[in-house]
Motif scaffolding. Sequence first.
Motif, PDB file in Angstrom:
ATOM      1  N   GLU A 257     -34.631   0.852  -6.886  1.00  0.00           N
ATOM      2  CA  GLU A 257     -33.906   0.858  -5.608  1.00  0.00           C
ATOM      3  C   GLU A 257     -32.788  -0.178  -5.639  1.00  0.00           C
ATOM      4  OE1 GLU A 257     -36.409   1.175  -1.981  1.00  0.00           O
ATOM      5  OE2 GLU A 257     -38.075   0.987  -3.380  1.00  0.00           O
ATOM      6  N   TRP A 258     -31.799   0.070  -6.468  1.00  0.00           N
ATOM      7  CA  TRP A 258     -30.744  -0.914  -6.663  1.00  0.00           C
ATOM      8  C   TRP A 258     -29.913  -1.125  -5.407  1.00  0.00           C
ATOM      9  CZ3 TRP A 258     -31.795  -3.999 -10.269  1.00  0.00           C
ATOM     10  CH2 TRP A 258     -32.339  -3.577 -11.476  1.00  0.00           C
ATOM     11  N   GLY A 259     -29.748  -0.115  -4.599  1.00  0.00           N
ATOM     12  CA  GLY A 259     -28.999  -0.286  -3.357  1.00  0.00           C
ATOM     13  C   GLY A 259     -29.664  -1.301  -2.444  1.00  0.00           C
ATOM     14  N   ARG A 260     -30.970  -1.189  -2.283  1.00  0.00           N
ATOM     15  CA  ARG A 260     -31.712  -2.143  -1.440  1.00  0.00           C
ATOM     16  C   ARG A 260     -31.678  -3.541  -2.057  1.00  0.00           C
ATOM     17  NH1 ARG A 260     -36.694  -4.156  -1.862  1.00  0.00           N
ATOM     18  NH2 ARG A 260     -37.338  -2.633  -3.462  1.00  0.00           N
ATOM     19  N   LEU A 261     -31.846  -3.629  -3.378  1.00  0.00           N
ATOM     20  CA  LEU A 261     -31.835  -4.923  -4.038  1.00  0.00           C
ATOM     21  C   LEU A 261     -30.452  -5.577  -3.950  1.00  0.00           C
ATOM     22  CD1 LEU A 261     -33.986  -4.105  -7.210  1.00  0.00           C
ATOM     23  CD2 LEU A 261     -34.707  -5.184  -5.069  1.00  0.00           C
ATOM     24  N   TYR A 262     -29.416  -4.767  -4.041  1.00  0.00           N
ATOM     25  CA  TYR A 262     -28.051  -5.288  -3.897  1.00  0.00           C
ATOM     26  C   TYR A 262     -27.861  -5.913  -2.524  1.00  0.00           C
ATOM     27  CZ  TYR A 262     -22.956  -5.155  -3.253  1.00  0.00           C
ATOM     28  OH  TYR A 262     -21.653  -5.485  -2.971  1.00  0.00           O
ATOM     29  N   GLU A 263     -28.278  -5.207  -1.483  1.00  0.00           N
ATOM     30  CA  GLU A 263     -28.124  -5.729  -0.128  1.00  0.00           C
ATOM     31  C   GLU A 263     -28.907  -7.023   0.067  1.00  0.00           C
ATOM     32  OE1 GLU A 263     -26.308  -4.881   2.614  1.00  0.00           O
ATOM     33  OE2 GLU A 263     -25.242  -3.595   1.190  1.00  0.00           O
ATOM     34  N   THR A 264     -30.049  -7.139  -0.576  1.00  0.00           N
ATOM     35  CA  THR A 264     -30.910  -8.310  -0.402  1.00  0.00           C
ATOM     36  C   THR A 264     -30.449  -9.511  -1.213  1.00  0.00           C
ATOM     37  OG1 THR A 264     -32.792  -6.810  -0.065  1.00  0.00           O
ATOM     38  CG2 THR A 264     -33.300  -9.124  -0.508  1.00  0.00           C
ATOM     39  N   TYR A 265     -29.936  -9.271  -2.436  1.00  0.00           N
ATOM     40  CA  TYR A 265     -29.735 -10.384  -3.363  1.00  0.00           C
ATOM     41  C   TYR A 265     -28.316 -10.585  -3.880  1.00  0.00           C
ATOM     42  CZ  TYR A 265     -34.852 -10.165  -3.591  1.00  0.00           C
ATOM     43  OH  TYR A 265     -36.189 -10.155  -3.272  1.00  0.00           O
ATOM     44  N   HIS A 266     -27.363  -9.731  -3.530  1.00  0.00           N
ATOM     45  CA  HIS A 266     -26.081  -9.830  -4.230  1.00  0.00           C
ATOM     46  C   HIS A 266     -25.291 -11.092  -3.885  1.00  0.00           C
ATOM     47  CE1 HIS A 266     -24.251  -8.166  -0.517  1.00  0.00           C
ATOM     48  NE2 HIS A 266     -23.110  -8.628  -0.992  1.00  0.00           N
TER      49      HIS A 266
END
Length: 390
Positions: A257-266
């Motif tokens: 779930e890279w989209g969710r991880l991007y929003e959380t950690y980018h």
Amino acid sequence: MRTILHTEWTVADICKGFTYNELEGKGLFGLDGRLTIQPEYQRHYIYNDGKRDVAVIESLLKGYPIGLIYFNRTADGRLEVLDGQQRITSVGRFVTGKFAIKDEADNVQYFSGLPEELQSRILQSPLLVYECEGEEREIKEWFKTINIVGIPLNEQELLNAIYSGEFVTAAKRVFSNSQNAETQKWSHYVKGDVKRQDYLAEALRWICHSKQMSVDAYMSRHRHDATTGELESYFRSVIDWVAGTFTMVERDMCGLEWGRLYETYHNTPYSTEHLAERVRALQADESVRCPRGIYEYVLGGETDKRLLDIRIFEESTKRAAYKRQTELAAQKGISNCPLCALGDNANKTRLYKLSEMDADHVTAWSKGGATGIENCEMLCKTHNRAKGNK
């Protein structure tokens, strides 16, 4: 919705002016340009596997019908394929020399190499075509109904049909085009078939998660946009962030779930060298039973061990550790719980039953302790629950 049954059209008629779009954008035409074989709401051509496309041709050569075909008459008087795109495209591709079949002697044969009587048999094969005319709502509902059989439309293909228009056309040109060189990079992180709209579906999921809205709402809002700049920009931002954060490319990175991880950690700064080192170490740790959780685990500061599904001690290991500790404790006259045996307390000499104890890492797993007999000690349940990760 009004329907007219046509029996006068043959394969030759349908293939007149057939144009196969190698780049998989909007296109595919027949009936001398009057028929759009692949309107926006149609899926891409997926019969080109050497089996289904060949089966269509073999059916025609044997004189078998290839089933009902449905056309939709648009408001401007043109026709577009409502159902039968895969069959029509297979026939058109064969007639125009895009693939070959094998004859009874197992010889490879393109259409141009077939005997004239077999060419004629294909071209003169009659087709059963229902021409439909109605409001868009009726046509789309019928499209979903007739696609229940055969190879079902997936969720994104149905959404493309419902919200067909300039946006879907532009999006398919980028995200559903196997000739797009970027798809090779994307395939490291996105799982699925580009022709079945899986990359487009993931791009939409990612941006809609960031906007906290549904995919159908987003497609409805942008239905008549001529470009997909926002969607492309966000998708590439996620991909570039993943590729820049993790310097390795591993098979288990695909489909996370890279989209969710991007929003959380980018917005969090990372040492790429440290991340790579920790990923490699965790991949080599036999205690980790969920390697796909490693990436989120290290991004989150290695706090949520549930992501890794850490392997617990085997029952045989627990029994061996219990036996070892209990025998030694009995000899010394102390408790077989090492923590109860310390100090002055009511349980200082108590020998617990195996069922009253839990297995614990002598050196915590998070501090490098292995999940093996050499690092296993049995504690009474009270002390084990109080110890935590100390």
